[in-house]
Design a protein around this motif. Structure first.
Motif, PDB file in Angstrom:
ATOM      1  N   GLU A 141     -16.314  27.219  58.870  1.00  0.00           N
ATOM      2  CA  GLU A 141     -16.714  28.259  57.915  1.00  0.00           C
ATOM      3  C   GLU A 141     -16.367  29.665  58.425  1.00  0.00           C
ATOM      4  OE1 GLU A 141     -17.400  27.775  54.825  1.00  0.00           O
ATOM      5  OE2 GLU A 141     -17.367  25.600  55.057  1.00  0.00           O
ATOM      6  N   ARG A 164     -22.818  29.351  53.165  1.00  0.00           N
ATOM      7  CA  ARG A 164     -22.054  28.098  53.101  1.00  0.00           C
ATOM      8  C   ARG A 164     -22.334  27.227  54.329  1.00  0.00           C
ATOM      9  NH1 ARG A 164     -17.934  26.726  50.074  1.00  0.00           N
ATOM     10  NH2 ARG A 164     -17.233  25.488  51.848  1.00  0.00           N
ATOM     11  N   ARG A 211     -23.989  23.523  54.193  1.00  0.00           N
ATOM     12  CA  ARG A 211     -23.259  22.329  54.655  1.00  0.00           C
ATOM     13  C   ARG A 211     -24.054  21.543  55.687  1.00  0.00           C
ATOM     14  NH1 ARG A 211     -17.253  23.128  56.538  1.00  0.00           N
ATOM     15  NH2 ARG A 211     -17.551  20.919  56.960  1.00  0.00           N
ATOM     16  N   LEU A 267     -24.009  26.945  48.518  1.00  0.00           N
ATOM     17  CA  LEU A 267     -22.582  26.602  48.547  1.00  0.00           C
ATOM     18  C   LEU A 267     -21.774  27.371  47.515  1.00  0.00           C
ATOM     19  CD1 LEU A 267     -22.123  22.820  49.295  1.00  0.00           C
ATOM     20  CD2 LEU A 267     -21.440  24.784  50.656  1.00  0.00           C
TER      21      LEU A 267
END
Ligand code: 5CA
Length: 439
Positions: free
Chosen positions: A60, A183, A187, A233
């Motif tokens: 990321e 994000r 995840r 997300l």
């Protein structure tokens, strides 16, 4: 991996020194061992999880346009004298003298060192913006190391540093990291809430902590309940686009740590039934601090008008080793850990209920080979142990799927597939089980 050959020193008893559930479970599952106060060795099972979390954090960061470097753990005191933090950091800094009598230190963070790298290499606005990060061990001689890896003295941190020409550029970098953090934590299967926060010894005036709500958290936090339903997300984030609307959407509702909390504003802005006052775990912290380091360290760049200005910086930390504990705090039951699939040390635990029975062992060997061929990470309990002990240990270490092979079901051509989260069990054919696990 065969459990008979795996180094996983599980404990039957609950260790007395562990005050919170994640610490207890990490010790019981044989994930870590304390080396000395707040300093841990990572054993195979724990190390696998640490590496998976590290990899998601890395992906990321890269996606947001940051570039990975690796700076040393040991730094020279000189740079810290230039920034003025050598004395200011106080007893939390581990100070070391080398054989030549030079003052060194074990880095608690890297603003000085990265600024030094930058100032010796970059001269012009044309080389901006830049974001550089590394994932490296830090040392802070915490007054009270506790809760296992959650507040260690040595801990693994991802720290990223951004360099821009001015505030506008720096805010764009800040926004990229803000979104990248949303994000990253999503995840990892975590609901992390960005909260306005104090900057502490890092300095600066714009800062957010990313907090996971948990009763065992060390921070007291206050927020609007609607934020708990936001989706981290998002949809197809384009890091080249203007991210300010996304950041605004996440920050317009009240969410503050106790240092920034203002009861009057909280009561004015949040309806009574939406007021959330909880404890939380800080898993990430981002800062914009402008020229706090670039001025004293003289990290200067030429503007298009050929003026020389101090570069605007931000720094962005994630507690990678703390996250291992935080994920467990967020996901466990009485029987043990429940790993989200993304960070599980293995996806499947294959349990052979009767090692002495030739058909059971043959079926297990076949499944084991097929899963491995398909690239599925599987821990195969091939030990000659009681069924109860095997089930308890699999539940304790929390792999997302358990595939149980026993003589009675196998006679009918069936195996049992159990989902660790929720505990649903199903008898299915071998083919169906394999298809599910490899699909
Ligand atoms: N230089 C800045 C950002 S790169 C910095 O050091 N920020 S920090 O102090 O907030 O640390 C970043 C993250 O490291 C924290 O959000 C937390 O998740 C983790 N962390 C900090 N101290 C510890 C500790 N003693 N044990 C485990 N993790 C820690």
């Amino acid at each position: 991996m065969r459990l008979s050959a795996y180094f996983m020193p599980t404990l039957k008893e609950t260790p007395a020194e562990a005050e919170i559930v994640s610490h207890r479970l990490m010790l019981r599952a044989g994930m870590v061992r304390q080396a000395s106060a707040g300093i841990y060795s990572w054993l195979p099972l724990g190390f696998r999880v640490l590496k998976k979390i590290e990899q998601i954090v890395r992906e990321e960061q890269d996606r947001a346009g940051a570039q990975e470097v690796l700076m040393p753990t040991i730094q020279s005191a000189d740079l810290w004298r230039q920034s003025g933090r050598y004395d200011a950091y106080g007893a939390e800094m581990l100070r070391i003298e080398d054989r030549h009598g030079r003052d060194m230190l074990y880095g608690p963070t890297n603003e000085e060192l990265i600024t030094d790298i930058f100032r010796t290499s970059v001269r012009s606005y044309r080389d901006l913006p830049r974001m550089l990060y590394h994932i490296q061990w830090k040392f802070r001689d915490e007054v009270r190391p506790r809760f296992g890896v959650m507040r260690g003295r040595e801990f693994l941190m991802k720290d990223n540093y951004s360099f821009d020409l001015d505030y506008e550029g720096a805010k764009k970098s800040y926004n990229k990291m803000f979104v990248s953090y949303l994000r990253t934590f999503a995840r990892l299967g975590l609901q992390a809430i960005p909260m306005a926060a104090d900057t502490g010894p890092i300095g600066g005036d714009l800062s957010h902590e990313f907090i996971i709500l948990a009763d065992t958290g060390e921070s007291e936090v206050f927020c609007h309940g609607d934020i708990l339903d936001f989706d981290g997300l998002g949809e197809g984030i384009d890091y080249q686009s203007d991210l300010e609307p996304v950041v605004q959407a996440w920050t317009k509702l009240y969410a503050r740590t106790d240092d920034k909390h203002d009861p009057a504003v909280f009561e004015r802005e949040v309806p009574a039934e939406k007021r959330v006052q909880r404890r939380g775990i800080e898993v990430g912290h981002i800062f914009y601090f402008g020229t706090t380091y670039s001025e004293p360290l003289k990290a200067l760049v030429a503007t298009p008008e050929d003026e020389s200005v101090a570069v605007h910086m931000g720094s962005y930390g994630i507690g990678v080793s703390r996250l291992v504990g935080a994920v467990i705090e967020a996901s466990h039951d009485e029987a043990g850990i429940i790993w989200p699939e993304a960070v599980a040390p293995f996806k499947v635990g294959l349990i052979n209920l009767k090692v002495a029975a030739a058909d059971c062992s043959k079926a297990c060997e076949e499944i084991y080979a097929k899963l491995q061929e398909a690239g599925v990470e599987v821990l195969y309990d091939d030990r000659d142990e009681r069924a109860g002990a095997k089930f308890a240990e699999m539940d304790l270490i929390g792999l997302p799927w358990q595939l149980v092979v026993g003589p009675r079901s196998l006679d009918k051509g069936l195996v049992e597939l159990k989902r660790r989260a929720g505990g649903q069990r199903e008898e299915v054919s071998l083919e169906t089980a394999l298809a599910r696990l490899t699909g």
